[in-house]
Design a protein around this motif. Structure first.
Motif, PDB file in Angstrom:
ATOM      1  N   LEU A  66       0.819  -1.221   0.000  1.00 31.64           N
ATOM      2  CA  LEU A  66       0.000   0.000   0.000  1.00 31.64           C
ATOM      3  C   LEU A  66       0.850   1.266   0.000  1.00 31.64           C
ATOM      4  O   LEU A  66       0.367   2.347   0.326  1.00 31.64           O
ATOM      5  CB  LEU A  66      -0.917   0.013   1.227  1.00 31.64           C
ATOM      6  CG  LEU A  66      -1.948  -1.092   1.327  1.00 31.64           C
ATOM      7  CD1 LEU A  66      -2.672  -1.026   2.666  1.00 31.64           C
ATOM      8  CD2 LEU A  66      -2.926  -1.004   0.178  1.00 31.64           C
ATOM      9  N   THR A  67       2.133   1.138  -0.353  1.00 33.14           N
ATOM     10  CA  THR A  67       3.037   2.281  -0.225  1.00 33.14           C
ATOM     11  C   THR A  67       2.615   3.478  -1.073  1.00 33.14           C
ATOM     12  O   THR A  67       2.965   4.611  -0.741  1.00 33.14           O
ATOM     13  CB  THR A  67       4.492   1.887  -0.567  1.00 33.14           C
ATOM     14  OG1 THR A  67       4.525   1.262  -1.855  1.00 33.14           O
ATOM     15  CG2 THR A  67       5.057   0.932   0.475  1.00 33.14           C
ATOM     16  N   ASP A  68       1.860   3.274  -2.157  1.00 38.78           N
ATOM     17  CA  ASP A  68       1.401   4.404  -2.965  1.00 38.78           C
ATOM     18  C   ASP A  68       0.285   5.194  -2.281  1.00 38.78           C
ATOM     19  O   ASP A  68       0.022   6.338  -2.640  1.00 38.78           O
ATOM     20  CB  ASP A  68       0.905   3.928  -4.331  1.00 38.78           C
ATOM     21  CG  ASP A  68       2.035   3.459  -5.226  1.00 38.78           C
ATOM     22  OD1 ASP A  68       3.204   3.812  -4.948  1.00 38.78           O
ATOM     23  OD2 ASP A  68       1.754   2.742  -6.198  1.00 38.78           O
ATOM     24  N   GLU A  69      -0.405   4.584  -1.316  1.00 40.55           N
ATOM     25  CA  GLU A  69      -1.515   5.237  -0.627  1.00 40.55           C
ATOM     26  C   GLU A  69      -1.150   5.714   0.769  1.00 40.55           C
ATOM     27  O   GLU A  69      -1.719   6.669   1.273  1.00 40.55           O
ATOM     28  CB  GLU A  69      -2.700   4.269  -0.517  1.00 40.55           C
ATOM     29  CG  GLU A  69      -3.257   3.841  -1.849  1.00 40.55           C
ATOM     30  CD  GLU A  69      -4.348   2.798  -1.698  1.00 40.55           C
ATOM     31  OE1 GLU A  69      -5.052   2.805  -0.681  1.00 40.55           O
ATOM     32  OE2 GLU A  69      -4.473   1.979  -2.615  1.00 40.55           O
ATOM     33  N   VAL A  70      -0.211   5.038   1.403  1.00 39.45           N
ATOM     34  CA  VAL A  70       0.135   5.315   2.802  1.00 39.45           C
ATOM     35  C   VAL A  70       1.048   6.530   2.913  1.00 39.45           C
ATOM     36  O   VAL A  70       2.037   6.648   2.190  1.00 39.45           O
ATOM     37  CB  VAL A  70       0.822   4.082   3.433  1.00 39.45           C
ATOM     38  CG1 VAL A  70       1.405   4.408   4.799  1.00 39.45           C
ATOM     39  CG2 VAL A  70      -0.158   2.924   3.535  1.00 39.45           C
ATOM     40  N   HIS A  71       0.686   7.430   3.819  1.00 37.55           N
ATOM     41  CA  HIS A  71       1.572   8.543   4.165  1.00 37.55           C
ATOM     42  C   HIS A  71       2.441   8.064   5.316  1.00 37.55           C
ATOM     43  O   HIS A  71       1.944   7.761   6.407  1.00 37.55           O
ATOM     44  CB  HIS A  71       0.791   9.790   4.577  1.00 37.55           C
ATOM     45  CG  HIS A  71       1.696  10.876   5.058  1.00 37.55           C
ATOM     46  ND1 HIS A  71       2.484  11.611   4.198  1.00 37.55           N
ATOM     47  CD2 HIS A  71       1.975  11.319   6.303  1.00 37.55           C
ATOM     48  CE1 HIS A  71       3.204  12.469   4.896  1.00 37.55           C
ATOM     49  NE2 HIS A  71       2.907  12.319   6.176  1.00 37.55           N
TER      50      HIS A  71
END
Length: 190
Positions: free
Chosen positions: A45-50
């Motif tokens: 989920l690295t593209d969505e997680v801040h």
């Protein structure tokens, strides 16, 4: 880390940046090593997680019938300035006598720019032998912003007796020490 719901010697490991891996844990005293393929995460989920010091992927929980239905949940933070789909109600609102437009930016972020999210996902393969998770959310359960950039939390778990999903959300109080008493307000979730 969360043990696989099937009771096997497997467990799910996550990092704050947004990845979850399924690993096999060696038997005690076997001399074996943990088997974890870092190149192939169970879910990414690295593209969505801040991700920052108090932000990231903060919790994972598996449905009580995960081995039958493959359903699981992730708790993470997102930045609505970078990802417009990441937008929910701000905890600082008229219900708690807080006006986000009257709060100053903190650490370069506007009030409620960073959101706490709980999303549902499913595993590919069979529910008892998942290989990878489907990276698309089945549904968004919850999205809510905290006005400050610290005191975020995100543990999620299912109650053993009632089967309800519980979410531990930080007070978002910042350096001022929870000035709006969010930690004590049970009415924040609409």
């Amino acid at each position: 880390m969360v043990g696989h719901p099937d009771g096997s010697n497997r467990a799910f490991f996550s990092n704050q940046q947004g990845k979850i891996w399924l690993a096999t844990i060696p038997s005690q005293g076997s001399g074996g090593v943990l088997e974890l393929d870092e190149a192939t995460p169970f879910l990414d989920l690295t593209d969505e997680v801040h991700f920052d010091s108090e932000f990231g992927l903060l919790g994972i929980a598996f449905h009580p019938k995960f081995t039958e239905n493959g359903r699981f949940f992730a708790s993470f933070n997102c930045d609505k300035a970078k990802w417009p789909a990441c937008a929910g109600r701000c905890t600082c609102n008229s219900d708690v006598k807080c006006d986000p437009s009257k709060l100053n930016p903190e650490n370069g972020a506007n009030p409620c720019q960073f959101q706490s999210v709980i999303a549902e996902f499913t595993a590919n393969g069979t529910a008892s032998q998942p290989s990878l998770a489907n990276p698309l959310e089945v549904r968004r359960i919850f999205t809510m912003g905290l006005p400050f950039t610290s005191h975020h939390a995100g543990q999620i778990l299912f109650g053993p007796e009632d089967g309800h999903l519980y979410f531990m959300m930080g007070d978002g109080g910042g350096a001022r020490g929870d000035p709006f008493n969010f930690a004590q307000n049970l009415m924040l979730i609409p």
